[in-house]
Motif scaffolding. Structure first.
Motif, PDB file in Angstrom:
ATOM      1  N   ASP A   4       1.111  -1.162   0.311  1.00 31.35           N
ATOM      2  CA  ASP A   4       0.354   0.244  -0.120  1.00 31.35           C
ATOM      3  C   ASP A   4       1.033   1.554  -0.010  1.00 31.35           C
ATOM      4  N   THR A   5       2.304   1.322   1.280  1.00 31.45           N
ATOM      5  CA  THR A   5       2.911   2.485   0.573  1.00 31.45           C
ATOM      6  C   THR A   5       3.886   2.856  -0.568  1.00 31.45           C
ATOM      7  N   GLN A 197      -0.380  -2.950  -7.133  1.00 34.60           N
ATOM      8  CA  GLN A 197      -1.485  -3.659  -7.264  1.00 34.60           C
ATOM      9  C   GLN A 197      -1.677  -4.356  -7.298  1.00 34.60           C
TER      10      GLN A 197
END
Length: 367
Positions: A4-5, A197
């Motif tokens: 996510d980071t 992703q």
């Protein structure tokens, strides 16, 4: 760093690169009015980053102080606070950050390498945007604003044919160099977002690592144009000092040790030849960064009574014996040398690497 980071960082970097790219396109427009140029840039930055405040202050030749060239504000920060910060950044020639609770302001000087042309200030009334990250972006934008201010000055003054040719050359090289590099960086970062992703950490790391050399090359090009647009006549530095700064910029960006040796009195070199040496050296160092995989570079400048010789030697991969190296950068160096009556050659440097050599006349050459 989790996925996510990675995604967030990649998206932010992509957005910032897009802002610099859009500002570059504005700079390449045909506007002769520097205030109109600054207004377009200011609107673009605010629209893309939603800063609560933005101001661009410029110096006026022959007039003390700063004037407000453009301002965009949705908050209530007093104008006096901006002008005070702008004066401080100008006098100290460095970027500044002020924080007051959740509010912050960043001021970055707009410089041409030897002079401060103005100041870019952005601010936020909330903590949603990090001030440190805004300062990094503003430094890149200030470099582009420096190009725009000087380009507008060239157009406005309608200099002789030489200046017109220089402006066309700069626009062409920015389009073929910096703009294309930024486009490639954007594509690379978009790919990184997709990999993040999908959770493909291995390929994400590989892709991010592959963007580092391109990012360094782009930064070197941007820094070069800042100095390239600065008339050598207007600099208070000696030619030796200008070359030392140029080599120092290359070292800082490339992390490749570079050594400069000057033999003879460089003050005897005519201005047109100095400009040729400066630009040929930039092309040679760019080639080292892009193609050589070198661990060290040696630059030697020897000034004689009738000519000046320069050698740029690296210990990189070189090229196969008998091959004739080509490419846009080498052709640029050859053309620049021949335009002022000089010669250009490139050969292997011993067992490895390459040795770029130019010989330029300094007798009977107009300044």
């Amino acid at each position: 760093m989790d996925d996510d980071t990675h995604i967030l960082e990649s998206q932010m970097a992509l957005h910032e690169q897009g802002t610099v790219f859009e500002v570059t396109l504005i700079i390449l427009s045909e506007s002769e009015d520097v205030d109109d140029l600054m207004r377009k840039v200011a609107r673009t930055i605010v629209d893309r980053h939603r800063y609560d405040h933005l101001a661009i202050y410029l110096r006026q030749p022959g007039v003390p102080g700063l004037r407000l060239a453009s301002g965009e504000s949705t908050g209530a920060t007093p104008h006096e606070a901006f002008t005070s910060m702008a004066r401080a950044a100008t006098s100290e020639s460095r970027s500044l950050i002020e924080r007051h609770g959740n509010r912050w302001r960043v001021a970055v000087p707009i410089e041409d390498g030897s002079n401060t042309l103005g100041v870019l200030i952005v601010g936020s009334d909330t903590s949603s945007t990090r001030a440190d990250r805004a300062r990094v972006l503003c430094r890149a934008l200030a470099a582009q604003l420096s190009l725009g201010i000087q380009n507008s000055g060239l157009r406005r003054r309608q200099l002789e044919v030489v200046a017109d040719r220089e402006r066309a050359r700069i626009a062409h090289e920015i389009h073929d160099g910096v703009a294309q590099s930024m486009y490639a960086l954007n594509l690379g970062l978009e790919n990184c977002v997709r990999l993040a992703q999908r959770g493909d950490s291995a390929r994400l790391k590989e892709s991010l690592n592959s963007l580092v050399p391109l990012s360094r090359q782009t930064l070197l090009e941007i820094r070069h144009y800042i100095y390239d647009l600065t008339p050598l006549l207007s600099s208070g530095d000696s030619f030796d000092d200008l070359l030392k700064k140029q080599v120092g910029e290359f070292e800082a960006i490339s992390e490749i040790p570079a050594h400069l040796e000057v033999y003879g009195e460089s003050s005897s070199i005519p201005m047109s030849v100095r400009a040729g040496i400066y630009r040929i050296l930039h092309e040679a160092l760019s080639n080292v960064l892009q193609h050589s995989s070198a661990s060290e570079v040696l630059i030697e400048l020897e000034v004689g009574p009738a000519n000046v010789r320069m050698s740029v030697k690296d210990d990189g991969v070189g090229f196969n014996s008998g091959d004739a190296p080509g490419g846009y950068g080498l052709e640029n160096m050859r053309r620049r040398a021949e335009e002022i009556g000089g010669t250009f050659s490139i050969s292997r440097a011993g067992d490895a690497g390459a040795d770029v050599r130019v010989r330029l006349p300094i007798g009977n050459v107009s300044a």
